[in-house]
Design an enzyme around this catalytic site. Sequence first.
Site, PDB file in Angstrom:
ATOM      1  N   GLU A 260       0.825  -1.214   0.000  1.00  0.00           N
ATOM      2  CA  GLU A 260       0.000   0.000   0.000  1.00  0.00           C
ATOM      3  C   GLU A 260       0.856   1.261   0.000  1.00  0.00           C
ATOM      4  O   GLU A 260       1.615   1.513   0.926  1.00  0.00           O
ATOM      5  CB  GLU A 260      -0.901  -0.003   1.250  1.00  0.00           C
ATOM      6  CG  GLU A 260      -1.788   1.232   1.361  1.00  0.00           C
ATOM      7  CD  GLU A 260      -2.663   1.213   2.618  1.00  0.00           C
ATOM      8  OE1 GLU A 260      -2.458   0.337   3.477  1.00  0.00           O
ATOM      9  OE2 GLU A 260      -3.538   2.094   2.726  1.00  0.00           O
ATOM     10  N   LYS A 262       1.282   5.630  -0.610  1.00  0.00           N
ATOM     11  CA  LYS A 262       0.636   6.807  -0.045  1.00  0.00           C
ATOM     12  C   LYS A 262       1.339   8.048  -0.553  1.00  0.00           C
ATOM     13  O   LYS A 262       2.522   8.009  -0.880  1.00  0.00           O
ATOM     14  CB  LYS A 262       0.754   6.687   1.481  1.00  0.00           C
ATOM     15  CG  LYS A 262       0.090   7.748   2.290  1.00  0.00           C
ATOM     16  CD  LYS A 262       0.036   7.307   3.759  1.00  0.00           C
ATOM     17  CE  LYS A 262      -0.534   8.393   4.643  1.00  0.00           C
ATOM     18  NZ  LYS A 262      -0.805   7.924   5.997  1.00  0.00           N
ATOM     19  N   ASP A 293      -5.756   2.980  -1.471  1.00  0.00           N
ATOM     20  CA  ASP A 293      -6.477   3.604  -0.358  1.00  0.00           C
ATOM     21  C   ASP A 293      -7.046   4.929  -0.858  1.00  0.00           C
ATOM     22  O   ASP A 293      -6.312   5.765  -1.383  1.00  0.00           O
ATOM     23  CB  ASP A 293      -5.522   3.810   0.823  1.00  0.00           C
ATOM     24  CG  ASP A 293      -6.206   4.397   2.053  1.00  0.00           C
ATOM     25  OD1 ASP A 293      -6.923   5.415   1.906  1.00  0.00           O
ATOM     26  OD2 ASP A 293      -6.019   3.867   3.160  1.00  0.00           O
ATOM     27  N   HIS A 296      -5.273   8.304  -0.164  1.00  0.00           N
ATOM     28  CA  HIS A 296      -3.821   8.396  -0.325  1.00  0.00           C
ATOM     29  C   HIS A 296      -3.331   9.108  -1.574  1.00  0.00           C
ATOM     30  O   HIS A 296      -2.204   8.899  -2.014  1.00  0.00           O
ATOM     31  CB  HIS A 296      -3.214   6.987  -0.277  1.00  0.00           C
ATOM     32  CG  HIS A 296      -3.199   6.436   1.109  1.00  0.00           C
ATOM     33  ND1 HIS A 296      -2.497   5.301   1.472  1.00  0.00           N
ATOM     34  CD2 HIS A 296      -3.796   6.867   2.247  1.00  0.00           C
ATOM     35  CE1 HIS A 296      -2.677   5.055   2.755  1.00  0.00           C
ATOM     36  NE2 HIS A 296      -3.466   5.987   3.241  1.00  0.00           N
ATOM     37  N   HIS A 320      -8.671   0.014   0.128  1.00  0.00           N
ATOM     38  CA  HIS A 320      -8.918   0.590   1.448  1.00  0.00           C
ATOM     39  C   HIS A 320      -9.887   1.732   1.208  1.00  0.00           C
ATOM     40  O   HIS A 320      -9.491   2.832   0.858  1.00  0.00           O
ATOM     41  CB  HIS A 320      -7.634   1.112   2.075  1.00  0.00           C
ATOM     42  CG  HIS A 320      -6.930   0.073   2.871  1.00  0.00           C
ATOM     43  ND1 HIS A 320      -5.862   0.349   3.704  1.00  0.00           N
ATOM     44  CD2 HIS A 320      -7.153  -1.264   2.985  1.00  0.00           C
ATOM     45  CE1 HIS A 320      -5.457  -0.774   4.280  1.00  0.00           C
ATOM     46  NE2 HIS A 320      -6.220  -1.763   3.866  1.00  0.00           N
ATOM     47  N   ASP A 328      -5.792  13.017   4.405  1.00  0.00           N
ATOM     48  CA  ASP A 328      -6.092  11.596   4.592  1.00  0.00           C
ATOM     49  C   ASP A 328      -6.643  11.375   5.994  1.00  0.00           C
ATOM     50  O   ASP A 328      -6.065  10.693   6.814  1.00  0.00           O
ATOM     51  CB  ASP A 328      -4.796  10.800   4.366  1.00  0.00           C
ATOM     52  CG  ASP A 328      -4.991   9.309   4.538  1.00  0.00           C
ATOM     53  OD1 ASP A 328      -6.113   8.829   4.294  1.00  0.00           O
ATOM     54  OD2 ASP A 328      -4.018   8.635   4.913  1.00  0.00           O
ATOM     55  N   ASP A 330      -9.324   9.871   7.118  1.00  0.00           N
ATOM     56  CA  ASP A 330      -9.995   8.620   7.456  1.00  0.00           C
ATOM     57  C   ASP A 330     -11.342   8.827   8.143  1.00  0.00           C
ATOM     58  O   ASP A 330     -11.614   8.256   9.189  1.00  0.00           O
ATOM     59  CB  ASP A 330      -9.074   7.728   8.301  1.00  0.00           C
ATOM     60  CG  ASP A 330      -7.886   7.208   7.495  1.00  0.00           C
ATOM     61  OD1 ASP A 330      -8.117   6.463   6.536  1.00  0.00           O
ATOM     62  OD2 ASP A 330      -6.732   7.565   7.816  1.00  0.00           O
ATOM     63  N   ASP A 360     -11.027   1.364   5.475  1.00  0.00           N
ATOM     64  CA  ASP A 360      -9.947   1.902   6.301  1.00  0.00           C
ATOM     65  C   ASP A 360     -10.285   3.315   6.736  1.00  0.00           C
ATOM     66  O   ASP A 360     -10.058   4.272   6.014  1.00  0.00           O
ATOM     67  CB  ASP A 360      -8.618   1.882   5.514  1.00  0.00           C
ATOM     68  CG  ASP A 360      -7.462   2.389   6.371  1.00  0.00           C
ATOM     69  OD1 ASP A 360      -7.655   2.543   7.596  1.00  0.00           O
ATOM     70  OD2 ASP A 360      -6.371   2.627   5.815  1.00  0.00           O
TER      71      ASP A 360
HETATM   72  C1  RNT Z   1      -2.200   4.538   6.573  1.00  0.00           C
HETATM   73  C2  RNT Z   1      -2.749   3.395   5.785  1.00  0.00           C
HETATM   74  C3  RNT Z   1      -2.940   2.113   6.527  1.00  0.00           C
HETATM   75  C4  RNT Z   1      -3.518   2.310   7.914  1.00  0.00           C
HETATM   76  C5  RNT Z   1      -3.909   1.026   8.603  1.00  0.00           C
HETATM   77  C6  RNT Z   1      -4.158   1.204  10.054  1.00  0.00           C
HETATM   78  O1  RNT Z   1      -2.295   5.727   5.931  1.00  0.00           O
HETATM   79  O2  RNT Z   1      -3.945   3.775   5.197  1.00  0.00           O
HETATM   80  O3  RNT Z   1      -3.705   1.262   5.778  1.00  0.00           O
HETATM   81  O4  RNT Z   1      -4.627   3.157   7.907  1.00  0.00           O
HETATM   82  O5  RNT Z   1      -2.959   0.062   8.360  1.00  0.00           O
HETATM   83 ZN    ZN Z   2      -5.059   2.250   4.165  1.00  0.00          ZN
END
Ligand code: RNT
Ligand code: ZN
Length: 453
Positions: A260, A262, A293, A296, A320, A328, A330, A360
């Site tokens: 993953e 970012k 994600d 990201h 995600h 970001d 969340d 996520d």
């Molecule tokens: C962080 C990533 C990752 C986390 C999790 C907790 O920016 O998105 O996936 O959010 O692993």
């Molecule tokens: Zn993530």
Amino acid sequence: MALRFAAFSRNIAAVRFQDGNKPVATMKGEARMTTKTIEQAYRLAKERYAALGVDTDAALRRLAEVPISLHCWQGDDVGGFENFDGTLGGGLAATGNYPGKARTPDELRADAEQAFSLIPGPHRFNLHAFYGEFGGRTVDRDQIGPEHFRGWLDWAKRNRIGLDFNPTCFSHPKAADGFTLSHPDRSIRRFWIAHCIACRRIGAAMGRALKNPVVTNIWVPDGMKDTPADRAGFRARLEESLDEILAAKADRRWNLDAVEGKLFGIGCESMTVGSHEFYLGYAVKHQILLTLDAGHYHPTETIADKISAVLRFVPAILLHVSRGVRWDSDHVVILNDELIAIAQELVRGGFLDRTHIGLDYFDASINRIAAWVIGTRNMARALLYALLEPFERLRDLELAGDYTGRLATMEELKTLPFGAVWDYYCLTQDVPVGDAWLAQVRRYEADVLSKRR
Ligand code: RNT
Ligand code: ZN
């Protein structure tokens, strides 16, 4: 009629529905839908969609096959169950102090079960390594094994759900300076390499035991606050570490590796070592999963547009699904254009089978179970919206160069009786219809969460 049901439903949240006249979606003091009205509304909706060539029954059957992986970390603000102090780091921040967060694995499991009971469709549960059960002992991250996840495994078997997994490369003294797999110090890198290898093996062990492959997703926070001098050096070290991790044996049938990337995080604004380009290249080269994600990327960039591009070159993706507000952040996933666009890409491209859908986000300012339920129901809702599109018709208009017709049709679709199909889906999946689930969460909050002090 209304009167009769009002009396009925005063204290009923979601009543089951053997009797067609029983209320199924009621909030305290209100009388609303009955099985009959939901079925009637569905029949009308079905006709309306059929006129466009869309088979609503087929859409619901397909939807019922798509699992969504709930992220364990919404349940306790990304806290984990380790025995040593690891303040949340790596640029992750859960804000808010809503009471009642899960403090133990048993509490987290009970909370997740509450959420499962309110979300239609098949579920999975996505664990992070620091949610192991260490029996009060200090087990460092390079020492963890499947034995620390036996409780989770038994629970998953009991609940007939799949599991997913993540190395935890943050909230740890050895990650305190912001670097893990790309750290200039070889011994620190070795520690995190050992952790990631342990995680892949745990993933494989859990997958084998469940006969259901586990996606093990590697995300590391490594990055720089200010302009780096040697970006290339950090990226070379990250690649080398990943190579070592992947070189270790972990049964490919039961463990699926994902990486993953970012754009930036708080505290690493100037460079993220594992950027999108870095991991795209890495995943393509090694034919592993690429994680996208939703939070990201640059603010106007959406992952929806990337799905059909990257799936030309990687075998599968992990999503995600998240919601960034200005950064970001969340936030809980809502049914917005971005979410619908993601679902549309998966459905229109025929990519559901190559996509692992995970969530996520972490919001500590509202009831955490409600946060799970709202976000997951929305993901399923977006998939349903996409499954109810007359895709061939839209494609034909497009191929004929009739963009007027394409736009007109897409816009008309937005006000078709989609909600009636969704309600019917909830009914058939035996979960509360409408906001009746909220009454159940409130009751659980009063009975259970409020007693956690
Ligand atoms: C962080 C990533 C990752 C986390 C999790 C907790 O920016 O998105 O996936 O959010 O692993
Ligand atoms: Zn993530």
